[in-house]
Design a protein around this motif. Structure first.
Motif, short mmCIF file in Angstrom:
data_model
loop_
_atom_site.label_atom_id
_atom_site.label_comp_id
_atom_site.label_asym_id
_atom_site.label_seq_id
_atom_site.Cartn_x
_atom_site.Cartn_y
_atom_site.Cartn_z
N PHE A 255 1.66 8.14 -6.81
CA PHE A 255 2.30 9.01 -5.85
C PHE A 255 3.82 9.09 -5.94
CE2 PHE A 255 -1.47 9.79 -3.32
CZ PHE A 255 -2.29 8.75 -3.70
N TYR B 144 6.11 6.53 -5.23
CA TYR B 144 6.83 5.71 -4.26
C TYR B 144 7.27 4.36 -4.81
CZ TYR B 144 4.83 9.04 -0.95
OH TYR B 144 4.46 10.20 -0.31
N GLN C 130 -6.84 12.03 -9.18
CA GLN C 130 -5.89 12.53 -8.19
C GLN C 130 -5.84 14.06 -8.24
OE1 GLN C 130 -1.97 10.87 -8.52
NE2 GLN C 130 -1.19 11.97 -6.74
N TYR D 11 -0.95 4.05 0.06
CA TYR D 11 -1.76 5.00 0.83
C TYR D 11 -1.13 5.28 2.19
CZ TYR D 11 -5.68 7.28 3.08
OH TYR D 11 -6.45 8.19 3.73
N ASP E 299 2.18 7.27 1.88
CA ASP E 299 1.91 8.66 1.53
C ASP E 299 1.43 9.43 2.77
OD1 ASP E 299 1.53 10.82 -0.47
OD2 ASP E 299 -0.57 10.58 0.06
N ASP F 190 3.35 12.59 4.72
CA ASP F 190 2.68 13.89 4.88
C ASP F 190 2.40 14.25 6.34
OD1 ASP F 190 2.67 14.30 2.17
OD2 ASP F 190 0.59 13.67 1.87
#
Length: 299
Positions: A2, A4, A98, A196, A199, A203
């Protein structure tokens, strides 16, 4: 992954920043050699961090050559090692799934980019899945479990995070030393949980607008995608708990020359990224901008 998990390169001694870049370029060359040019497009800092975690304590003697991103000036890079090959295989599998998840989460038009990416990466994925069938099966199972939680709009933030955490912990399954494997599984499990959750937090506003499943919003009742101070502080504590668990496992193993890079990421970078996401100041560059920035830093 992702985007990060990134070491604080600007704060590291030059020799450590150079070591990270050699690993970054080494993973790029390994992806290209094993899976062709399309696979290089998935390269990012997250996958490089995975490769470093899986690497031996001593750094292999670097190679030097020109490449597509640096056709004039040769660059040092790590030669292919079992750790880089394992990271390349698992990176392809994770990236493909993904992309498939992106196809499932978006309508036809918004999902075109994900479909195109999955199609381009498809041949590489099939070779990687054949090379690492157990890891591919574990990823498939965990993503199916996560999809079930999303369909049920499960309000348990921990249940959703656990599915992804178990997925990432499986990346250490091929490590032969049982103690080292246990350490890496614990680090990757808690890193997966952290990724997780961060993220989902990143969002919040987007998912509030689209109506997509977001377990963090459900857990704290954030219907408009905005934090209240009490929820923000409570969520920060659960993020910090994951980082503390990563650090606890990290201290149980000798990572050799990679320790300064890993240490700075665990003890500094993850906290900084978490703080930036909660403050709304974190912006992930798209892959092309990441590559341009990396090229600038290495020239």
């Amino acid at each position: 992954m992702f985007g990060y998990v990134r070491p604080p390169l600007e704060a590291l001694p030059q020799q450590e920043a150079d070591r990270f870049r050699r690993a970054y370029c080494g993973l790029c060359h390994t992806l290209g050699r094993r899976y062709g040019p399309a696979a290089r497009m998935i390269l990012n800092y997250d996958f490089t961090y995975l490769a470093i975690l899986l690497s031996d304590p001593a750094e292999a003697a670097p190679c030097r050559r020109r490449c597509v991103s640096s056709p004039i000036r040769p660059r040092d890079y790590q030669p292919a090692t079992p750790a880089l090959e394992l990271a390349a295989d698992e990176s392809v599998i994770l990236a493909w799934w993904q992309l498939r998840d992106g196809v499932a989460d978006h309508g036809f038009w918004k999902g075109l980019g994900y479909r195109g990416g999955a199609a381009a990466l498809g041949p590489a994925y099939r070779r990687a899945a054949a090379a690492r069938p157990d890891f591919d099966a574990r990823v498939r199972r965990q993503l199916a479990a996560l999809a079930d939680l999303e369909k049920a709009r499960c309000p348990s933030m921990d249940a959703a995070a656990d599915t992804f955490a178990q997925l990432l912990a499986a990346a250490a399954a091929d490590v032969t030393d049982p103690v080292r494997r246990r350490v890496l599984e614990q680090m990757l499990y808690h890193l997966g949980r952290w990724v997780y959750l961060i993220d989902a937090a990143d969002d919040l506003e987007k998912d509030a607008a689209s109506g997509n499943y977001n377990p963090v919003a459900l857990r704290y009742g954030l219907t408009d995608g905005k934090w209240d101070e009490k929820s923000r502080q409570a969520f920060a504590r659960t993020l910090d708990h994951s980082v503390h668990m990563i650090a606890t496992a990290f201290e149980l193993w000798d990572f050799g020359v990679w320790r300064p890079l890993l240490e700075s990421t665990v003890y500094t970078a993850l906290f900084a990224v978490g703080r930036a996401v909660l403050e709304g100041t974190f912006h992930r560059p798209p892959p092309r901008e990441q590559r341009k920035k990396h090229k600038k830093e290495t020239t």
